[in-house]
Enzyme design. Structure first.
Site, short mmCIF file in Angstrom:
data_model
loop_
_atom_site.label_atom_id
_atom_site.label_comp_id
_atom_site.label_asym_id
_atom_site.label_seq_id
_atom_site.Cartn_x
_atom_site.Cartn_y
_atom_site.Cartn_z
N LYS A 88 0.82 -1.20 0.00
CA LYS A 88 0.00 0.00 0.00
C LYS A 88 0.87 1.28 0.00
O LYS A 88 2.08 1.18 0.19
CB LYS A 88 -0.96 -0.03 1.19
C1 PLP Z 1 -5.56 -4.01 1.37
C2 PLP Z 1 -7.01 -3.71 1.34
C3 PLP Z 1 -7.85 -3.92 2.43
C4 PLP Z 1 -7.42 -4.64 3.67
O1 PLP Z 1 -6.29 -4.16 4.24
P1 PLP Z 1 -5.39 -5.12 5.19
O2 PLP Z 1 -4.48 -4.12 5.80
O3 PLP Z 1 -4.70 -6.08 4.29
O4 PLP Z 1 -6.29 -5.77 6.15
C5 PLP Z 1 -9.18 -3.53 2.33
N1 PLP Z 1 -9.66 -2.98 1.21
C6 PLP Z 1 -8.89 -2.78 0.12
C7 PLP Z 1 -9.50 -2.16 -1.09
C8 PLP Z 1 -7.55 -3.15 0.15
O5 PLP Z 1 -6.79 -3.01 -0.94
#
Ligand code: PLP
Length: 387
Positions: A189
């Site tokens: 991310k």
């Molecule tokens: C990565 C992601 C999540 C969840 O995040 P985590 O930190 O992996 O629990 C939720 N929604 C979207 C669109 C994501 O890309």
């Protein structure tokens, strides 16, 4: 070539960007008095709140926990429906299930694969409790239209901005637009804490409810009790352990300082893709609207099977063999076995999403990439779609 050389040559679809300063920040926290629930957590919360332009931020253990907390704050529960775009990571919809509610899937704008405001309006009914919008790829949704719907129907918008830290919509940062906005700090991310998440909101009431929910439903934490000199605590709601640690927060504070810089780099690389792909009729990138600045968590293209010698799956394998990682974001949530078979969700309900799912491919994009990598990838795609 040794296996490690091979690994180095492989271009993954994404990867983290860790600096010396990040490493030092974690080490110095390891040497401090607090490994978790200490001063770094509040410092990280304040830094993100200031960065996105929100009154409050609540740090949690993942982006999924952030969505769970956000829907909890809104009082989502059994019998309720939460509107969710058909294409997103499963966690957006799962958060509704955790609370006993049902996600209701709606179709997308074919240009951007963002939730279609008209489809939201058609899906609103007496059970609708909230609308989840997902800033897919880091491209903000049409917030002006979403907020108009929110006002007209008196329904809160939860923005799943897991991809979109740093992105702007008509000059405003994502995180300051919806009732609640959630972020993920997973390694791929925009910034990372290894695992982690955050909710941004202007409501003190929502922030308090989420703080309770992330800490077992207990009204004070260890540090507050240390200050007040009182051992007693009272559990007033059923919460979870969704805490983020000081170690992770220290990494997050350090990463946040480079968020703009890393985003600028990803935007430059995305532009390079656009220029090089412009003459390839077989490959069509998703549109970026003029009034947004996408954070480009992902660079998604459609592989047009009618024009291309290879369809998406075949091109995926072709790229893999050439040492290039790509990925598909995402399969429509209701097509997963758990939704289709266990929960019995109807199929063939979102034609735009289902058509896109046949065609989309996420090309490698991360701040550590070089322009030459982009050129190599586009050359390989050109060979793949024409031979
Ligand atoms: C990565 C992601 C999540 C969840 O995040 P985590 O930190 O992996 O629990 C939720 N929604 C979207 C669109 C994501 O890309």
């Amino acid at each position: 070539m040794t296996p490690s050389d091979q690994k180095q040559k492989f271009i993954p679809y994404s990867r983290q960007d860790i600096s010396e300063q990040d490493i030092e920040a974690v080490i110095s926290t390891l040497q401090s008095d607090w490994l978790t629930t200490g001063p770094k957590v509040s410092e990280f919360e304040r830094a993100v709140a200031e960065y996105v332009g929100a009154q409050h931020c609540v740090a949690v253990s993942s982006g999924t926990a952030a969505l769970h907390c956000a829907l909890y704050a809104l009082g989502v529960g059994p019998g309720d429906e939460v509107i969710v775009p058909a294409i997103t990571f499963v966690a957006t919809a799962n958060a509704a299930l955790y609370l006993g509610a049902r996600p209701r899937f709606v179709d997308l704008d074919p240009d951007t694969l963002l939730v279609d405001p008209a489809a939201i309006e058609r899906a609103i009914g007496p059970k609708t409790k909230a609308i989840a919008a997902v800033d897919l790829c880091g491209h903000p949704c049409e917030y002006d239209l979403l907020l108009a719907i929110s006002d007209r129907f008196n329904l809160p918008i939860v923005s799943d901005a897991s991809h979109a830290l740093g992105a702007t919509y008509r000059g405003k940062r994502v995180g300051s637009l919806a009732s609640l906005s959630t972020f993920s700090f997973h390694p791929v991310k925009p910034i990372t804490t290894a695992e982690g998440g955050m909710i941004a909101t202007d409501s003190a009431d929502f922030a308090n409810r989420m703080r309770l929910f992330r800490g077992h439903g207990v009204g004070s934490d260890h540090r507050q009790r240390a200050v007040s000199g009182n051992w007693e605590y009272d559990m007033v709601e059923l919460g979870y352990n969704f805490r983020l640690s000081d170690l992770q927060s220290a990494l997050g504070i350090s990463q946040l300082q480079r968020c703009d810089q890393m985003m600028t780099k990803r935007r430059e690389l995305a532009n390079r893709y656009r220029n090089l792909l412009a003459n390839l009729v077989e490959v069509e990138p998703l549109v970026e609207r003029e009034w947004v600045e996408s954070s480009y968590h992902l660079f998604i293209v459609r592989i047009l099977a009618k024009k291309s010698k290879r369809d998406r799956d075949s091109l995926y394998r072709y790229l893999r063999e050439a040492g290039i990682g790509s990925n598909v974001h995402y399969k429509p949530v209701y097509m997963h076995s758990y939704y289709a078979k266990t929960l019995g969700y109807p199929q063939n309900i979102c034609p735009v999403a289902e058509q896109a799912y046949e065609e989309i491919l996420s090309l490698p994009l991360y701040s550590g990439m070089r322009e030459e990598d982009i050129e190599k990838i586009v050359d390989t795609i050109k060979q793949g779609v024409t031979t």
